[in-house]
Design a protein around this motif. Structure first.
Motif, PDB file in Angstrom:
ATOM      1  N   VAL A  14      -2.537  28.362   3.009  1.00 20.16           N
ATOM      2  CA  VAL A  14      -3.287  29.616   3.033  1.00 20.16           C
ATOM      3  C   VAL A  14      -2.296  30.790   3.047  1.00 20.16           C
ATOM      4  CG1 VAL A  14      -4.898  31.033   4.361  1.00 20.16           C
ATOM      5  CG2 VAL A  14      -5.224  28.551   4.233  1.00 20.16           C
ATOM      6  N   PRO A  15      -2.295  31.646   2.027  1.00 17.79           N
ATOM      7  CA  PRO A  15      -1.280  32.692   1.902  1.00 17.79           C
ATOM      8  C   PRO A  15      -1.601  33.932   2.732  1.00 17.79           C
ATOM      9  CG  PRO A  15      -2.736  32.781   0.030  1.00 17.79           C
ATOM     10  CD  PRO A  15      -3.222  31.641   0.902  1.00 17.79           C
ATOM     11  N   SER A  16      -1.764  33.765   4.024  1.00 18.52           N
ATOM     12  CA  SER A  16      -2.018  34.922   4.871  1.00 18.52           C
ATOM     13  C   SER A  16      -1.142  34.831   6.109  1.00 18.52           C
ATOM     14  CB  SER A  16      -3.500  35.003   5.265  1.00 18.52           C
ATOM     15  OG  SER A  16      -3.855  33.893   6.063  1.00 18.52           O
ATOM     16  N   LEU A  17      -0.902  35.986   6.721  1.00 16.93           N
ATOM     17  CA  LEU A  17      -0.105  36.058   7.941  1.00 16.93           C
ATOM     18  C   LEU A  17      -0.835  36.985   8.898  1.00 16.93           C
ATOM     19  CD1 LEU A  17       2.596  35.247   9.312  1.00 16.93           C
ATOM     20  CD2 LEU A  17       3.573  37.354   8.368  1.00 16.93           C
ATOM     21  N   LYS A  18      -1.312  36.421  10.012  1.00 15.83           N
ATOM     22  CA  LYS A  18      -2.105  37.190  10.975  1.00 15.83           C
ATOM     23  C   LYS A  18      -1.195  37.752  12.057  1.00 15.83           C
ATOM     24  CE  LYS A  18      -6.218  34.336  10.258  1.00 15.83           C
ATOM     25  NZ  LYS A  18      -7.223  33.453  10.904  1.00 15.83           N
ATOM     26  N   ILE A  19      -1.173  39.091  12.142  1.00 15.24           N
ATOM     27  CA  ILE A  19      -0.277  39.775  13.070  1.00 15.24           C
ATOM     28  C   ILE A  19      -1.092  40.713  13.959  1.00 15.24           C
ATOM     29  CG2 ILE A  19       1.817  41.167  13.296  1.00 15.24           C
ATOM     30  CD1 ILE A  19       2.481  40.490  10.419  1.00 15.24           C
ATOM     31  N   ASN A  20      -0.809  40.678  15.267  1.00 11.15           N
ATOM     32  CA  ASN A  20      -1.456  41.590  16.206  1.00 11.15           C
ATOM     33  C   ASN A  20      -0.414  42.585  16.706  1.00 11.15           C
ATOM     34  OD1 ASN A  20      -2.356  42.209  19.290  1.00 11.15           O
ATOM     35  ND2 ASN A  20      -4.124  41.941  17.947  1.00 11.15           N
ATOM     36  N   LEU A  21      -0.747  43.877  16.640  1.00  8.54           N
ATOM     37  CA  LEU A  21       0.207  44.943  16.925  1.00  8.54           C
ATOM     38  C   LEU A  21      -0.387  45.972  17.878  1.00  8.54           C
ATOM     39  CD1 LEU A  21       0.934  45.721  13.169  1.00  8.54           C
ATOM     40  CD2 LEU A  21       2.424  44.369  14.628  1.00  8.54           C
ATOM     41  N   PRO A  22       0.457  46.719  18.601  1.00  9.05           N
ATOM     42  CA  PRO A  22      -0.039  47.908  19.292  1.00  9.05           C
ATOM     43  C   PRO A  22      -0.566  48.899  18.262  1.00  9.05           C
ATOM     44  CG  PRO A  22       2.126  47.273  20.123  1.00  9.05           C
ATOM     45  CD  PRO A  22       1.883  46.466  18.878  1.00  9.05           C
ATOM     46  N   PRO A  23      -1.620  49.655  18.582  1.00 13.95           N
ATOM     47  CA  PRO A  23      -2.263  50.515  17.571  1.00 13.95           C
ATOM     48  C   PRO A  23      -1.321  51.476  16.866  1.00 13.95           C
ATOM     49  CG  PRO A  23      -3.642  50.353  19.522  1.00 13.95           C
ATOM     50  CD  PRO A  23      -2.358  49.678  19.871  1.00 13.95           C
ATOM     51  N   THR A  24      -0.487  52.207  17.621  1.00 15.65           N
ATOM     52  CA  THR A  24       0.350  53.218  16.974  1.00 15.65           C
ATOM     53  C   THR A  24       1.481  52.596  16.180  1.00 15.65           C
ATOM     54  OG1 THR A  24      -0.232  54.801  18.692  1.00 15.65           O
ATOM     55  CG2 THR A  24       1.700  55.319  17.376  1.00 15.65           C
ATOM     56  N   PHE A  25       1.971  51.437  16.593  1.00 18.73           N
ATOM     57  CA  PHE A  25       2.969  50.723  15.785  1.00 18.73           C
ATOM     58  C   PHE A  25       2.398  50.454  14.400  1.00 18.73           C
ATOM     59  CE2 PHE A  25       5.367  47.281  14.050  1.00 18.73           C
ATOM     60  CZ  PHE A  25       6.637  47.338  14.608  1.00 18.73           C
TER      61      PHE A  25
ATOM     62  N   SER B 222      -4.122  45.766  19.386  1.00 18.75           N
ATOM     63  CA  SER B 222      -4.488  45.824  20.804  1.00 18.75           C
ATOM     64  C   SER B 222      -3.219  46.108  21.575  1.00 18.75           C
ATOM     65  CB  SER B 222      -5.124  44.511  21.280  1.00 18.75           C
ATOM     66  OG  SER B 222      -4.143  43.495  21.385  1.00 18.75           O
ATOM     67  N   LYS B 223      -3.352  46.552  22.830  1.00 23.27           N
ATOM     68  CA  LYS B 223      -2.158  46.782  23.646  1.00 23.27           C
ATOM     69  C   LYS B 223      -1.904  45.612  24.591  1.00 23.27           C
ATOM     70  CE  LYS B 223      -2.257  49.632  27.258  1.00 23.27           C
ATOM     71  NZ  LYS B 223      -2.413  50.866  28.070  1.00 23.27           N
ATOM     72  N   GLU B 224      -2.814  44.636  24.616  1.00 23.13           N
ATOM     73  CA  GLU B 224      -2.635  43.477  25.488  1.00 23.13           C
ATOM     74  C   GLU B 224      -1.720  42.450  24.830  1.00 23.13           C
ATOM     75  OE1 GLU B 224      -3.794  43.664  28.486  1.00 23.13           O
ATOM     76  OE2 GLU B 224      -4.852  45.534  28.043  1.00 23.13           O
TER      77      GLU B 224
ATOM     78  N   ASP C  43      -0.601  34.471  14.051  1.00 20.77           N
ATOM     79  CA  ASP C  43       0.665  33.827  13.727  1.00 20.77           C
ATOM     80  C   ASP C  43       1.814  34.449  14.507  1.00 20.77           C
ATOM     81  OD1 ASP C  43      -0.222  31.978  11.568  1.00 20.77           O
ATOM     82  OD2 ASP C  43      -0.788  33.856  10.598  1.00 20.77           O
ATOM     83  N   MET C  44       1.736  35.753  14.711  1.00 16.82           N
ATOM     84  CA  MET C  44       2.799  36.458  15.410  1.00 16.82           C
ATOM     85  C   MET C  44       2.263  37.781  15.937  1.00 16.82           C
ATOM     86  SD  MET C  44       4.960  37.388  11.950  1.00 16.82           S
ATOM     87  CE  MET C  44       6.436  37.813  12.862  1.00 16.82           C
ATOM     88  N   GLY C  45       3.074  38.458  16.723  1.00 15.00           N
ATOM     89  CA  GLY C  45       2.649  39.726  17.283  1.00 15.00           C
ATOM     90  C   GLY C  45       3.844  40.632  17.516  1.00 15.00           C
ATOM     91  N   VAL C  46       3.551  41.863  17.876  1.00 15.46           N
ATOM     92  CA  VAL C  46       4.572  42.819  18.301  1.00 15.46           C
ATOM     93  C   VAL C  46       4.122  43.371  19.642  1.00 15.46           C
ATOM     94  CG1 VAL C  46       5.664  45.053  17.849  1.00 15.46           C
ATOM     95  CG2 VAL C  46       5.292  43.435  15.972  1.00 15.46           C
ATOM     96  N   ARG C  47       5.043  43.371  20.619  1.00 12.77           N
ATOM     97  CA  ARG C  47       4.689  43.858  21.937  1.00 12.77           C
ATOM     98  C   ARG C  47       5.781  44.744  22.506  1.00 12.77           C
ATOM     99  NH1 ARG C  47       0.706  43.612  20.450  1.00 12.77           N
ATOM    100  NH2 ARG C  47      -1.227  42.712  21.182  1.00 12.77           N
ATOM    101  N   TYR C  48       5.346  45.634  23.393  1.00 10.26           N
ATOM    102  CA  TYR C  48       6.214  46.614  24.041  1.00 10.26           C
ATOM    103  C   TYR C  48       6.588  46.085  25.419  1.00 10.26           C
ATOM    104  CZ  TYR C  48       7.441  51.211  26.032  1.00 10.26           C
ATOM    105  OH  TYR C  48       8.084  52.271  26.626  1.00 10.26           O
ATOM    106  N   GLY C  49       7.878  45.899  25.662  1.00  6.94           N
ATOM    107  CA  GLY C  49       8.293  45.365  26.951  1.00  6.94           C
ATOM    108  C   GLY C  49       9.799  45.179  27.005  1.00  6.94           C
ATOM    109  N   ARG C  50      10.224  44.248  27.853  1.00  6.31           N
ATOM    110  CA  ARG C  50      11.653  43.980  28.012  1.00  6.31           C
ATOM    111  C   ARG C  50      12.136  42.827  27.122  1.00  6.31           C
ATOM    112  NH1 ARG C  50      10.242  45.480  33.404  1.00  6.31           N
ATOM    113  NH2 ARG C  50      11.482  47.285  34.098  1.00  6.31           N
ATOM    114  N   GLY C  51      11.241  42.221  26.367  1.00  2.96           N
ATOM    115  CA  GLY C  51      11.628  41.171  25.445  1.00  2.96           C
ATOM    116  C   GLY C  51      11.686  39.785  26.034  1.00  2.96           C
TER     117      GLY C  51
END
Length: 311
Positions: free
Chosen positions: A93-104, A130-132, A142-150
Motif C-alpha cells: 500500500v503506497p501510503s505513509l501515515k504521519i501524525n504531527l503537531p498542528p503548527t508543524f 494532535s499535540k498528544e 507509521d510515524m510521528g513528530v513530537r515536541y520534547g527531549r527526544g
C-alpha cells in the motif's frame, strides 16, 4: 463450550476507560458521549458476567477482574494494530501515515510537501494532527513528530527541528511614530500576542521569560489575547494585531517574504525540540526511510539558505 468474544466496541471502551480511569476522558478520546461509554462498559460487564469497574460519585477504579482483564485486552489491540501495519506492508500500500503537531504540519511540512510528492510519486502521505504523543500500540500511524527531549522508550527518535523563539510583527507596526518599536521596552506600547499551545516544559519561553531576559521590566507580560495552536498567533501577527513570540522555523518564510519582521534582535533557545519518532522495528520500512532522507535533505537546504543569507 467457550464463550463468544465480547463486542469490539465494548472492549475498546473498556481499554480506554481503564487507561484514563474516567468515562469522561474516555469519551473525549473516542469522540462519543460519557453515557455511550458507560453503556458499552455495562454491555461488556453483562457479557462477561462480572463487574470491571467500581463506581462512585468521585472516582472510577478497576475491580480485581478488571485489573486481570486489562493487559490481555491491551495486548489484543496492539496485535491488531501490528497486523494491520504488516498487511499494508505486504500488500505494498503506497501510503505513509504521519501524525504531527498542528503548527508543524501547517508551517513546516505542508509548504514543502510538493518536493516530497515530486521525489516520491509512489507514496501518498496521510497527515493528521494532535499535540498528544502517538501510541503506536493502539493507533494506526507509521510515524510521528513530537515536541520534547527526544527520549521515547521503545521508539526510534531523530532530531528534526531545534527551537528558538523571538518577537515578530507586521511591518505595518513599525510605521507609527507615536508608538515606536525599536527596543524591548517599547513593547509596553503594543499588544502582546500569546501562544497558549506551549507544552509543559519550563524552558519553553513565554512573554514573561523573554521580557526578563531582555531587561524590559516595565512591560506587562500578562496582557493581550491568546491563541491555540501556534499558527493562529502567527496569523494574528500577520494581520497586525500585535507582537507575537514565535518559533523561528514557523516564521522563517514569512520573514523572508517580508510579511513579518523582527523588530529587534534577541532570541531564546528552548531545551525541547521536534523529533521524528516511530517503533524501532520499522527501521527497515522503505517508506519511512524515504521520508527520513527527504527531511534531512530539507534541513540541509534550509541550513544552506541561511548560510547564504548571512554572507
Amino acid at each position: 463450550m467457550s464463550r463468544p468474544i465480547p463486542p469490539l466496541n465494548a472492549l475498546r471502551a473498556f481499554e480506554v476507560a481503564a487507561r484514563h480511569l474516567s468515562f469522561t476522558r474516555a469519551a473525549d478520546e473516542l469522540f462519543v458521549t460519557p453515557s455511550a461509554v458507560s453503556h458499552q462498559i455495562k454491555t461488556l460487564e453483562e457479557n462477561l458476567g462480572m463487574p470491571l469497574f467500581l463506581r462512585d460519585s468521585k472516582s472510577l477504579t478497576l475491580t480485581a477482574a478488571g485489573k486481570a482483564y486489562l493487559p490481555g485486552v491491551q495486548e489484543a489491540f496492539k496485535q491488531l494494530v501490528f497486523a494491520t501495519h504488516q498487511l499494508h506492508q505486504s500488500q505494498g500500500v503506497p501510503s505513509l501515515k504521519i501524525n504531527l503537531p498542528p503548527t508543524f504540519a501547517v508551517k513546516w511540512l505542508t509548504p514543502r510537501m510538493r518536493r516530497f510528492m515530486q521525489a516520491h510519486p509512489d507514496i501518498d502521505l496521510k497527515i493528521s494532527t494532535s499535540k498528544e504523543t502517538v501510541d503506536f500500540t493502539r493507533e494506526d500511524f507509521d510515524m510521528g513528530v513530537r515536541y520534547g527531549r527526544g527520549v521515547y522508550p521503545g521508539l526510534y527518535s531523530e532530531l528534526c527541528l531545534p527551537v528558538e523563539v523571538f518577537p515578530v510583527c507586521s511591518p505595518a507596526l513599525l510605521d507609527d511614530p507615536a508608538r515606536p518599536l525599536k527596543t524591548p521596552q517599547d513593547l509596553r506600547l503594543h499588544t502582546l500576542l500569546h501562544d497558549e499551545s506551549t507544552y509543559p516544559d519550563v524552558s519553553n519561553p513565554n512573554w514573561a521569560m523573554w521580557l526578563e531576559q531582555a531587561g524590559a521590566s516595565d512591560v506587562d507580560s500578562t496582557r493581550g489575547p491568546s491563541f491555540w495552536p501556534s499558527h493562529l498567533v502567527i496569523g494574528a501577527a500577520l494581520d497586525g494585531l500585535g507582537v507575537a513570540l514565535a518559533k523561528k522555523h514557523w516564521v522563517a518564510d514569512d520573514i523572508a517574504k517580508g510579511r513579518l519582521v523582527r523588530p529587534f534582535e534577541g532570541s531564546m533557545q528552548v531545551e525541547f525540540a521536534y523529533y521524528i519518532i516511530f517503533p524501532e522495528d520499522r527501521l527497515a520500512d522503505p517508506r519511512i526511510n524515504a521520508f527520513l532522507a527527504w527531511v534531512r535533505e530539507e534541513l540541509a537546504r534550509d541550513a544552506a539558505a541561511q548560510a547564504g543569507a548571512s554572507r
